[in-house]
Design a protein around this motif. Structure first.
Motif, mmCIF file in Angstrom:
data_model
loop_
_atom_site.group_PDB
_atom_site.id
_atom_site.type_symbol
_atom_site.label_atom_id
_atom_site.label_comp_id
_atom_site.label_asym_id
_atom_site.label_seq_id
_atom_site.Cartn_x
_atom_site.Cartn_y
_atom_site.Cartn_z
ATOM 1 N N LEU A 149 -6.166 32.296 -25.072
ATOM 2 C CA LEU A 149 -6.761 31.252 -24.232
ATOM 3 C C LEU A 149 -5.918 30.976 -22.990
ATOM 4 O O LEU A 149 -6.438 30.811 -21.885
ATOM 5 N N VAL A 150 -4.607 30.939 -23.194
ATOM 6 C CA VAL A 150 -3.696 30.662 -22.074
ATOM 7 C C VAL A 150 -3.795 31.780 -21.038
ATOM 8 O O VAL A 150 -3.759 31.519 -19.827
ATOM 9 N N SER A 151 -3.973 33.015 -21.485
ATOM 10 C CA SER A 151 -4.125 34.130 -20.533
ATOM 11 C C SER A 151 -5.353 33.903 -19.664
ATOM 12 O O SER A 151 -5.308 34.103 -18.445
ATOM 13 N N ASN A 152 -6.456 33.486 -20.294
ATOM 14 C CA ASN A 152 -7.683 33.219 -19.513
ATOM 15 C C ASN A 152 -7.449 32.074 -18.531
ATOM 16 O O ASN A 152 -7.879 32.133 -17.381
ATOM 17 N N ILE A 153 -6.776 31.049 -19.007
ATOM 18 C CA ILE A 153 -6.538 29.871 -18.163
ATOM 19 C C ILE A 153 -5.673 30.239 -16.961
ATOM 20 O O ILE A 153 -5.901 29.764 -15.846
ATOM 21 N N ARG A 154 -4.693 31.095 -17.175
ATOM 22 C CA ARG A 154 -3.818 31.512 -16.070
ATOM 23 C C ARG A 154 -4.644 32.091 -14.915
ATOM 24 O O ARG A 154 -4.391 31.787 -13.754
ATOM 25 N N ASP A 155 -5.631 32.949 -15.267
ATOM 26 C CA ASP A 155 -6.454 33.581 -14.224
ATOM 27 C C ASP A 155 -7.151 32.528 -13.370
ATOM 28 O O ASP A 155 -7.032 32.518 -12.150
ATOM 29 N N THR A 156 -7.856 31.642 -14.047
ATOM 30 C CA THR A 156 -8.656 30.670 -13.296
ATOM 31 C C THR A 156 -7.771 29.613 -12.643
ATOM 32 O O THR A 156 -8.041 29.165 -11.526
ATOM 33 N N ALA A 157 -6.671 29.228 -13.307
ATOM 34 C CA ALA A 157 -5.786 28.204 -12.733
ATOM 35 C C ALA A 157 -5.107 28.733 -11.464
ATOM 36 O O ALA A 157 -4.923 27.994 -10.490
ATOM 37 N N SER A 158 -4.755 30.027 -11.446
ATOM 38 C CA SER A 158 -4.135 30.614 -10.253
ATOM 39 C C SER A 158 -5.130 30.636 -9.106
ATOM 40 O O SER A 158 -4.800 30.318 -7.961
ATOM 41 N N ALA A 159 -6.372 31.017 -9.439
ATOM 42 C CA ALA A 159 -7.391 31.107 -8.393
ATOM 43 C C ALA A 159 -7.603 29.755 -7.727
ATOM 44 O O ALA A 159 -7.843 29.683 -6.521
ATOM 45 N N HIS A 160 -7.500 28.702 -8.497
ATOM 46 C CA HIS A 160 -7.769 27.358 -7.955
ATOM 47 C C HIS A 160 -6.489 26.566 -7.652
ATOM 48 O O HIS A 160 -6.569 25.408 -7.280
ATOM 49 N N GLU A 161 -5.342 27.177 -7.874
ATOM 50 C CA GLU A 161 -4.043 26.497 -7.716
ATOM 51 C C GLU A 161 -4.067 25.153 -8.448
ATOM 52 O O GLU A 161 -4.049 24.085 -7.857
ATOM 53 N N ARG A 162 -4.096 25.267 -9.767
ATOM 54 C CA ARG A 162 -4.333 24.104 -10.602
ATOM 55 C C ARG A 162 -3.272 24.019 -11.702
ATOM 56 O O ARG A 162 -2.707 25.038 -12.099
ATOM 57 N N THR A 163 -3.039 22.810 -12.158
ATOM 58 C CA THR A 163 -2.198 22.615 -13.356
ATOM 59 C C THR A 163 -3.125 22.433 -14.545
ATOM 60 O O THR A 163 -4.108 21.694 -14.448
ATOM 61 N N THR A 164 -2.830 23.123 -15.639
ATOM 62 C CA THR A 164 -3.666 22.967 -16.837
ATOM 63 C C THR A 164 -2.815 22.474 -17.993
ATOM 64 O O THR A 164 -1.739 23.011 -18.263
ATOM 65 N N ILE A 165 -3.322 21.454 -18.650
ATOM 66 C CA ILE A 165 -2.667 20.947 -19.865
ATOM 67 C C ILE A 165 -3.484 21.431 -21.055
ATOM 68 O O ILE A 165 -4.670 21.108 -21.165
ATOM 69 N N VAL A 166 -2.886 22.232 -21.891
ATOM 70 C CA VAL A 166 -3.577 22.746 -23.076
ATOM 71 C C VAL A 166 -3.067 21.971 -24.279
ATOM 72 O O VAL A 166 -1.866 21.998 -24.576
ATOM 73 N N GLU A 167 -3.982 21.273 -24.935
ATOM 74 C CA GLU A 167 -3.555 20.507 -26.125
ATOM 75 C C GLU A 167 -3.841 21.321 -27.383
ATOM 76 O O GLU A 167 -4.989 21.668 -27.654
ATOM 77 N N VAL A 168 -2.794 21.606 -28.140
ATOM 78 C CA VAL A 168 -2.953 22.445 -29.332
ATOM 79 C C VAL A 168 -2.768 21.620 -30.603
ATOM 80 O O VAL A 168 -2.219 20.528 -30.582
ATOM 81 N N MET A 169 -3.228 22.188 -31.720
ATOM 82 C CA MET A 169 -3.170 21.472 -33.006
ATOM 83 C C MET A 169 -1.755 21.497 -33.595
ATOM 84 O O MET A 169 -0.835 22.050 -32.991
#
Ligand code: ATP
Length: 319
Positions: A149-169
């Motif tokens: 999931l983090v790999s996917n998020i990296r792609d889209t977060a880089s494209a949009h220059e975004r910070t992503t907070i991933v909350e895990v169990m």
């Protein structure tokens, strides 16, 4: 011992099926009758108990979830419930029980052990929160699911220059966040074992931005008191860059178990059945280094978890 039962209890974890398969087939190979108890302690109270055959556990090794299904049962967690459960086992002539679950399920097993049932606890929980074992079944798969999931998020977060907070169990344990954070190259790892310092979080994100990073990933364990959305709001305000929260929730529980979880489950459940066959007293099965170990069940539950400070520090150096 001739008749044993196996149940899965608490939250499901990938690899539980591999453990059920191993328990059933090992038992049969030793000449025992093996009974599958459905829906954990809830099914035990209701007498949902059926004899398992070699073929009953065919084609399940690769499947997430649990064919025996699982439950949390408040009814069991009472004096009357525990007495009724022991009586049901007696009715079916079951003398030994393999309990596949987390710490709550082990405590339930201990209650039955005090009533004369031999209980072997096999740690099946993605949380990795049992102190006596290095790893629990399902943890490795859950970490790998988060990493993908983090790999996917990296792609889209880089494209949009975004910070992503991933909350895990992980409930009160930060291990999923810790391992996914190191393996996924998170800029910040937030776990319940380390007090939250919001200023430090924002400084780290800003440091990344200033060094030219197109995205920042924060992996936060669910046990950290601030919600992912609250955190995203504060980080966005203070860093001037858009921040989004992603909560994969139960996605982390599903999916095909990793090779490591399948092997761990097979080794641990086999050990549990062998110990029942040997007429040993109740134990918690675990892994220490590469060795499958067994501790007295009550003692296993008392052992406190060590926080992986070395992993936390290393992730900080490498991020
Ligand atoms: P996970 O770590 O995935 O949440 P778990 O096994 O810790 O799994 P719990 O919901 O805590 O999940 O426990 C499962 C069941 O075990 C409970 O619903 C209850 O029936 C029984 N149980 C929990 N704690 C006790 C206890 N102290 N004494 C007797 N039974 C218990």
């Amino acid at each position: 011992m001739k008749k044993i039962g196996v149940l899965t209890s608490g939250g499901d974890a990938p690899g539980m099926n591999a453990a059920v398969r191993a328990a059933v087939r090992k038992g049969i190979s030793l000449g025992m009758d093996v009974y599958g108890i459905e829906r954990g302690y809830a099914g035990l109270l209701d007498g949902d108990i059926k004899k398992m055959e070699w073929k009953s556990v065919g084609d399940i090794l690769q499947r997430g979830g649990t064919i025996l299904r699982t439950a949390r049962s408040e009814r069991f967690n009472t004096q009357e419930g525990e007495a009724h459960a022991a009586m049901m086992l007696d009715t079916f002539g079951i003398e030994g029980l393999v309990v596949i679950g987390g710490d709550g399920s082990f405590r339930g097993g201990l209650a039955l052990a005090e009533k004369g049932i031999q209980v072997m606890g096999v740690p099946g929980t993605i949380d990795n929160d049992l102190g006596y074992t290095d790893y629990t079944i399902g943890f490795d798969t859950a970490v790998n699911t988060v990493l993908s999931l983090v790999s996917n998020i990296r792609d889209t977060a880089s494209a949009h220059e975004r910070t992503t907070i991933v909350e895990v169990m992980g409930r009160h344990c930060g291990d999923i966040a810790l391992h996914a954070g190191l393996g996924g190259g998170a800029d910040v790892i937030l776990v319940p074992e380390v007090p939250l310092d919001i200023n430090l979080v924002c400084r780290k994100v800003l440091r990344g931005q200033q060094s030219g990073k197109l995205h920042s990933i924060i992996i936060k364990a669910e046990g950290v008191e601030m919600s992912a959305n609250e955190l995203a709001k504060i980080v966005e305000e203070r860093t001037g860059r858009e921040a989004r929260a992603v909560v994969p929730a139960h996605i982390q529980r599903g999916g095909t178990p990793s090779g490591r979880d399948r092997c761990l489950a097979s080794l641990m459940a086999t050990k549990a059945v062998q110990l029942l066959y040997n007429d040993e007293s109740s134990k918690g099965i675990g892994i220490c280094g590469s060795e499958i170990v067994a501790y007295d069940l009550a003692e296993a539950l008392q052992i406190k978890r060590d926080f992986g400070q070395d992993i936390y520090d290393l992730a900080e150096v490498l991020s």
